[in-house]
Design a protein around this motif. Structure first.
Motif, PDB file in Angstrom:
ATOM      1  N   ASP A  19       0.818  -1.221   0.000  1.00  0.00           N
ATOM      2  CA  ASP A  19       0.000   0.000   0.000  1.00  0.00           C
ATOM      3  C   ASP A  19       0.847   1.264   0.000  1.00  0.00           C
ATOM      4  O   ASP A  19       0.310   2.374   0.023  1.00  0.00           O
ATOM      5  CB  ASP A  19      -0.921   0.014   1.221  1.00  0.00           C
ATOM      6  N   GLY A  20       2.176   1.101  -0.005  1.00  0.00           N
ATOM      7  CA  GLY A  20       3.058   2.265  -0.092  1.00  0.00           C
ATOM      8  C   GLY A  20       3.551   2.796   1.232  1.00  0.00           C
ATOM      9  O   GLY A  20       4.142   3.877   1.286  1.00  0.00           O
ATOM     10  N   PHE A  21       3.344   2.090   2.328  1.00  0.00           N
ATOM     11  CA  PHE A  21       3.814   2.541   3.632  1.00  0.00           C
ATOM     12  C   PHE A  21       5.340   2.397   3.716  1.00  0.00           C
ATOM     13  O   PHE A  21       5.916   1.427   3.197  1.00  0.00           O
ATOM     14  CB  PHE A  21       3.177   1.723   4.750  1.00  0.00           C
ATOM     15  N   SER A  22       5.987   3.349   4.356  1.00  0.00           N
ATOM     16  CA  SER A  22       7.421   3.222   4.628  1.00  0.00           C
ATOM     17  C   SER A  22       7.626   2.231   5.764  1.00  0.00           C
ATOM     18  O   SER A  22       6.696   1.904   6.500  1.00  0.00           O
ATOM     19  CB  SER A  22       8.002   4.587   5.020  1.00  0.00           C
ATOM     20  N   ASN A  23       8.875   1.771   5.914  1.00  0.00           N
ATOM     21  CA  ASN A  23       9.174   0.822   6.988  1.00  0.00           C
ATOM     22  C   ASN A  23       8.885   1.429   8.364  1.00  0.00           C
ATOM     23  O   ASN A  23       8.423   0.752   9.279  1.00  0.00           O
ATOM     24  CB  ASN A  23      10.632   0.383   6.918  1.00  0.00           C
ATOM     25  N   ARG A  24       9.156   2.717   8.513  1.00  0.00           N
ATOM     26  CA  ARG A  24       8.904   3.389   9.795  1.00  0.00           C
ATOM     27  C   ARG A  24       7.408   3.415  10.102  1.00  0.00           C
ATOM     28  O   ARG A  24       6.969   3.140  11.214  1.00  0.00           O
ATOM     29  CB  ARG A  24       9.455   4.813   9.756  1.00  0.00           C
ATOM     30  N   LYS A  25       6.594   3.735   9.080  1.00  0.00           N
ATOM     31  CA  LYS A  25       5.137   3.777   9.279  1.00  0.00           C
ATOM     32  C   LYS A  25       4.572   2.388   9.558  1.00  0.00           C
ATOM     33  O   LYS A  25       3.642   2.228  10.345  1.00  0.00           O
ATOM     34  CB  LYS A  25       4.447   4.377   8.043  1.00  0.00           C
ATOM     35  N   ILE A  26       5.125   1.378   8.879  1.00  0.00           N
ATOM     36  CA  ILE A  26       4.680   0.000   9.125  1.00  0.00           C
ATOM     37  C   ILE A  26       4.943  -0.377  10.582  1.00  0.00           C
ATOM     38  O   ILE A  26       4.088  -0.942  11.268  1.00  0.00           O
ATOM     39  CB  ILE A  26       5.382  -0.989   8.175  1.00  0.00           C
ATOM     40  N   GLY A  27       6.137  -0.040  11.077  1.00  0.00           N
ATOM     41  CA  GLY A  27       6.480  -0.344  12.461  1.00  0.00           C
ATOM     42  C   GLY A  27       5.576   0.370  13.443  1.00  0.00           C
ATOM     43  O   GLY A  27       5.119  -0.213  14.435  1.00  0.00           O
TER      44      GLY A  27
END
Length: 517
Positions: A19-27
């Motif tokens: 969905d385009g989330f960055s790794n930081r946002k996923i965490g």
């Protein structure tokens, strides 16, 4: 001991990445360390499969491919958080220093943090200045859900009893398009059913569902890494979204839905305060009517209604609904019994599994229509659910060769077996089965008669059955005695009649009919 990431968390991680989330946002969204997310993304990219292919894998396959661990040690965090409670109470005492308390913490902690991390975690827990800020909400990103604190009521027609019912509220924060539904309770089944109805109402799926720390949604609440209820996590996997519980004691995380609850009191509770409802359906019908009016009200500053904002902006950001609506799953553990069945306690019935799993511990996943049996995340049996109490539900492919032979027993089966040994054997078998009220008893006796050919041969068995039929003695014991005593070989009265022979032997002293003229 580090915790193993749930395969469902891996799927949610992949889904957010697509969905385009960055790794930081996923965490942040999943409550997982950013370094852990980075490690998993490197593993995903290094694998032989694309992210879309990995998303289609079942849980067992993902667990085999990615057996990595998180870097979060919950016991260590909990120990630190508990110590901070005492530190915070002593802050206003004369002579207080953080260094003194840190040295005390190091002496009593099993695995202490460094001083820098000690202070960092403290200021995260107890910020210097508490304030609020206006959060900007991206369209289609989140759906906030909650139960209202005040209940509505329905009346039992038969007894006149006033029954309190819960009120579920959901809101898309960008457009503030709101959904309200009354339900029986806050239990898992009602929560998931209300969420399903809300997604149907919106006609699409957000990237995340933000819930309160309800017992029906969260098994173990945590400020850092909450443990989501298994059924709720399965619901999110079906709809390709994630569950993101709010932080405990942080009402600002769900301010919008709290405001929606207050507006529901004004726009729905108050207008129906003097109305009486005799069923949940009637109550929801009136809620739906008032909710439509509420969503059509104009915002003064935006000069548009919630419905208009949703239709013009937010709807296109929602992911499409799956073809099949989610069906709530329940879970049970069961050991495979010696006869090759697992006991399904909700219906007090039995379901077959492949006989090689006899004695193994399994997990039963069930819905209102299906029962699935899993062994170490691998499905080994699928049955249509039979609500009949005490029923045995069998898939013949699961049975061993001995059991299959037994399960095939029927009148036609035994007639076919008997016909091979002669028409008289067939006649005896038919007479035996017709002479009993309980079929299984007849089957056992018929099988006993047929098995006599192994000891005496087919020809003798057919002759013995012929004698038994002539004497009207077609039973297993009679036929066995005829063969045992070699009566099938001797000249019997019935055989003499068939050959027109006299059963009286010739003798000189015996007078015939001429002596009596």
């Amino acid at each position: 001991m580090a915790n193993t990431l749930d395969p469902m968390d891996l799927k949610q991680m992949i889904s957010l990445h697509l969905d385009g989330f960055s790794n930081r946002k996923i965490g942040t969204t999943l409550g997982i360390s950013r370094n852990t997310v980075n490690n998993y993304m490197r593993l995903f990219n290094a694998s032989d499969y694309s992210c879309k292919e990995l998303l289609a894998f079942d849980n067992a396959a993902l667990e085999v491919l990615f057996p990595s661990h998180t870097t979060i040690d919950n016991a260590r965090y909990e120990e630190l958080m508990l110590y901070f409670e005492g530190v915070n109470k002593a802050r206003n005492h004369p002579g207080f220093t953080f260094l003194y308390h840190y040295q005390e913490y190091v002496q009593q902690a099993k695995d202490p943090y460094g001083y820098t991390q000690f202070m960092e975690h403290y200021w995260r827990k107890y910020t210097r200045e508490k304030g609020s800020m206006k959060l900007e909400h991206d369209p289609g990103k989140e759906l906030f859900i909650d139960f209202a604190g005040k209940k509505l009521h329905i009346i039992d027609k038969q007894t006149g009893e006033v029954i309190p019912v819960e009120v579920f509220v959901a809101i898309l924060p960008n457009s503030q398009y709101t959904y309200v539904e009354a339900c029986r309770s806050q239990k898992r089944e009602d929560l998931i059913n209300c969420c399903k109805n809300a997604l149907q109402f919106y006609g699409g799926i957000p990237k995340a569902i933000v819930s309160d720390n309800l017992k029906s949604a969260v098994t173990r609440a945590s400020k850092y890494e909450a443990d989501i209820n298994r059924s709720f996590k399965d619901f999110a996997r079906h709809y390709n979204c994630v569950i993101n519980p709010t932080r405990g004691y942080a009402p600002q995380d769900k301010a919008l839905v709290e405001n929606a609850v207050n507006l529901a009191y004004q726009r729905i509770y108050y207008p129906i305060r003097e109305m009486r409802f005799f069923s949940l359906e009637d109550l929801n019908r009136e809620i739906k009517r008032l909710l439509e009016r509420y969503n059509n009200l104009l915002f003064r500053r935006k000069e548009a209604s919630r419905r208009e904002l949703f239709q013009s902006v937010e709807r296109e950001y929602l992911k499409p609904l799956p073809e099949m609506a989610y069906e709530l799953k329940g879970y049970r553990r069961a050991k495979v019994q010696k006869m090759g069945y697992v006991y399904f306690s909700p219906d007090k019935s039995y379901y077959s599994v492949p006989y090689r799993y006899i004695g193994k511990e399994t997990t039963i996943h069930y819905t209102s229509t299906a029962v699935e049996v899993y062994y170490y995340h691998q499905r080994i049996a699928l049955h249509q659910r039979n609500p009949s109490k005490g029923s045995y539900n069998t898939n013949k492919d699961h049975l061993s060769s001995t059991h299959k032979f037994y399960s095939d027993w029927s009148p036609e089966f035994f007639k076919k077996k008997a016909a091979v040994h002669g028409k008289h054997v067939l006649g005896c078998v038919e007479k035996i089965m017709n002479g009993v009220d309980y079929p299984e008893i007849g089957y056992k006796r018929a099988m006993g008669v047929i098995q006599l050919h192994k000891s005496y041969g087919t020809e003798r068995l057919d002759n013995a059955c012929k004698r038994a039929l002539q004497a009207d003695a077609a039973t297993y014991l009679r036929i066995k005695n005829i063969l045992k005593n070699n009566l099938d070989k001797s000249s019997l009265f019935y055989q003499d009649l068939e050959e027109d022979k006299s059963h009286i032997p010739n003798h000189d002293n015996i007078r015939g009919a001429s002596a009596y003229q």
